[in-house]
Write a protein that holds these residues in place. Sequence first.
Motif, PDB file in Angstrom:
ATOM      1  N   ILE A  74       0.854  -1.191   0.000  1.00 19.92           N
ATOM      2  CA  ILE A  74       0.000   0.000   0.000  1.00 19.92           C
ATOM      3  C   ILE A  74       0.885   1.234   0.000  1.00 19.92           C
ATOM      4  O   ILE A  74       1.811   1.334   0.805  1.00 19.92           O
ATOM      5  CB  ILE A  74      -0.953  -0.006   1.224  1.00 19.92           C
ATOM      6  CG1 ILE A  74      -1.961  -1.152   1.069  1.00 19.92           C
ATOM      7  CG2 ILE A  74      -1.696   1.331   1.334  1.00 19.92           C
ATOM      8  CD1 ILE A  74      -2.893  -1.329   2.263  1.00 19.92           C
ATOM      9  N   TRP A  75       0.601   2.157  -0.911  1.00 16.63           N
ATOM     10  CA  TRP A  75       1.422   3.346  -1.074  1.00 16.63           C
ATOM     11  C   TRP A  75       0.628   4.618  -0.871  1.00 16.63           C
ATOM     12  O   TRP A  75      -0.516   4.705  -1.285  1.00 16.63           O
ATOM     13  CB  TRP A  75       2.082   3.349  -2.465  1.00 16.63           C
ATOM     14  CG  TRP A  75       2.643   2.005  -2.788  1.00 16.63           C
ATOM     15  CD1 TRP A  75       2.136   1.107  -3.649  1.00 16.63           C
ATOM     16  CD2 TRP A  75       3.792   1.387  -2.178  1.00 16.63           C
ATOM     17  NE1 TRP A  75       2.896  -0.038  -3.632  1.00 16.63           N
ATOM     18  CE2 TRP A  75       3.913   0.103  -2.740  1.00 16.63           C
ATOM     19  CE3 TRP A  75       4.715   1.804  -1.213  1.00 16.63           C
ATOM     20  CZ2 TRP A  75       4.930  -0.772  -2.382  1.00 16.63           C
ATOM     21  CZ3 TRP A  75       5.720   0.930  -0.848  1.00 16.63           C
ATOM     22  CH2 TRP A  75       5.828  -0.332  -1.422  1.00 16.63           C
ATOM     23  N   LEU A  76       1.249   5.568  -0.234  1.00 16.06           N
ATOM     24  CA  LEU A  76       0.589   6.840   0.069  1.00 16.06           C
ATOM     25  C   LEU A  76       1.339   7.996  -0.566  1.00 16.06           C
ATOM     26  O   LEU A  76       2.555   7.964  -0.688  1.00 16.06           O
ATOM     27  CB  LEU A  76       0.561   7.055   1.592  1.00 16.06           C
ATOM     28  CG  LEU A  76      -0.185   5.984   2.395  1.00 16.06           C
ATOM     29  CD1 LEU A  76       0.140   6.150   3.871  1.00 16.06           C
ATOM     30  CD2 LEU A  76      -1.675   6.073   2.146  1.00 16.06           C
ATOM     31  N   ASP A  77       0.591   9.027  -0.957  1.00  9.16           N
ATOM     32  CA  ASP A  77       1.218  10.234  -1.482  1.00  9.16           C
ATOM     33  C   ASP A  77       1.674  11.112  -0.317  1.00  9.16           C
ATOM     34  O   ASP A  77       1.346  10.844   0.842  1.00  9.16           O
ATOM     35  CB  ASP A  77       0.220  11.019  -2.349  1.00  9.16           C
ATOM     36  CG  ASP A  77      -0.051  10.313  -3.676  1.00  9.16           C
ATOM     37  OD1 ASP A  77       0.787   9.483  -4.089  1.00  9.16           O
ATOM     38  OD2 ASP A  77      -1.086  10.587  -4.291  1.00  9.16           O
ATOM     39  N   ALA A  78       2.410  12.176  -0.668  1.00 13.00           N
ATOM     40  CA  ALA A  78       2.925  13.094   0.346  1.00 13.00           C
ATOM     41  C   ALA A  78       1.791  13.625   1.219  1.00 13.00           C
ATOM     42  O   ALA A  78       0.746  14.027   0.718  1.00 13.00           O
ATOM     43  CB  ALA A  78       3.637  14.261  -0.338  1.00 13.00           C
ATOM     44  N   GLY A  79       1.994  13.559   2.523  1.00 14.55           N
ATOM     45  CA  GLY A  79       1.032  14.129   3.467  1.00 14.55           C
ATOM     46  C   GLY A  79      -0.094  13.191   3.865  1.00 14.55           C
ATOM     47  O   GLY A  79      -0.826  13.452   4.819  1.00 14.55           O
ATOM     48  N   GLU A  80      -0.225  12.075   3.118  1.00 19.96           N
ATOM     49  CA  GLU A  80      -1.354  11.181   3.393  1.00 19.96           C
ATOM     50  C   GLU A  80      -1.169  10.338   4.658  1.00 19.96           C
ATOM     51  O   GLU A  80      -2.139  10.061   5.350  1.00 19.96           O
ATOM     52  CB  GLU A  80      -1.620  10.271   2.182  1.00 19.96           C
ATOM     53  CG  GLU A  80      -2.227  11.041   1.028  1.00 19.96           C
ATOM     54  CD  GLU A  80      -2.526  10.176  -0.184  1.00 19.96           C
ATOM     55  OE1 GLU A  80      -3.357  10.591  -0.990  1.00 19.96           O
ATOM     56  OE2 GLU A  80      -1.910   9.098  -0.331  1.00 19.96           O
TER      57      GLU A  80
END
Length: 101
Positions: A74-80
């Motif tokens: 699972i990957w998140l963008d900046a700030g997420e």
Amino acid sequence: MEWKPSEKEEEYFARLEFEKRKKQEAEKHAKLAADEKKRLKELHFMRCPKCGMELIEIDYKGIKVDKCSECEGIWLDAGELEAISKFEKSSLDKLFSVFRK
Ligand SMILES: [Zn+2]
């Protein structure tokens, strides 16, 4: 009478020419770097950084979570990550239940 540049002038013009060409080369390098960045982005966009398979994006409460279709990372963008850390436990459980099989 023929005009003959002094040595100092020749040195000056040679230096100008060198500076001009140096600048042209630097611009070429910057463009190469930009092209390479663009190429890499096209190649990797929405691909898993670990296995290279496609990511599936799920929008949950305004947070776009990308999950790999292959390795299930699972990957998140900046700030997420920061935003998710402020979720209440029940919201967090719901977020994970979206991905549960
Ligand atoms: Zn993967």
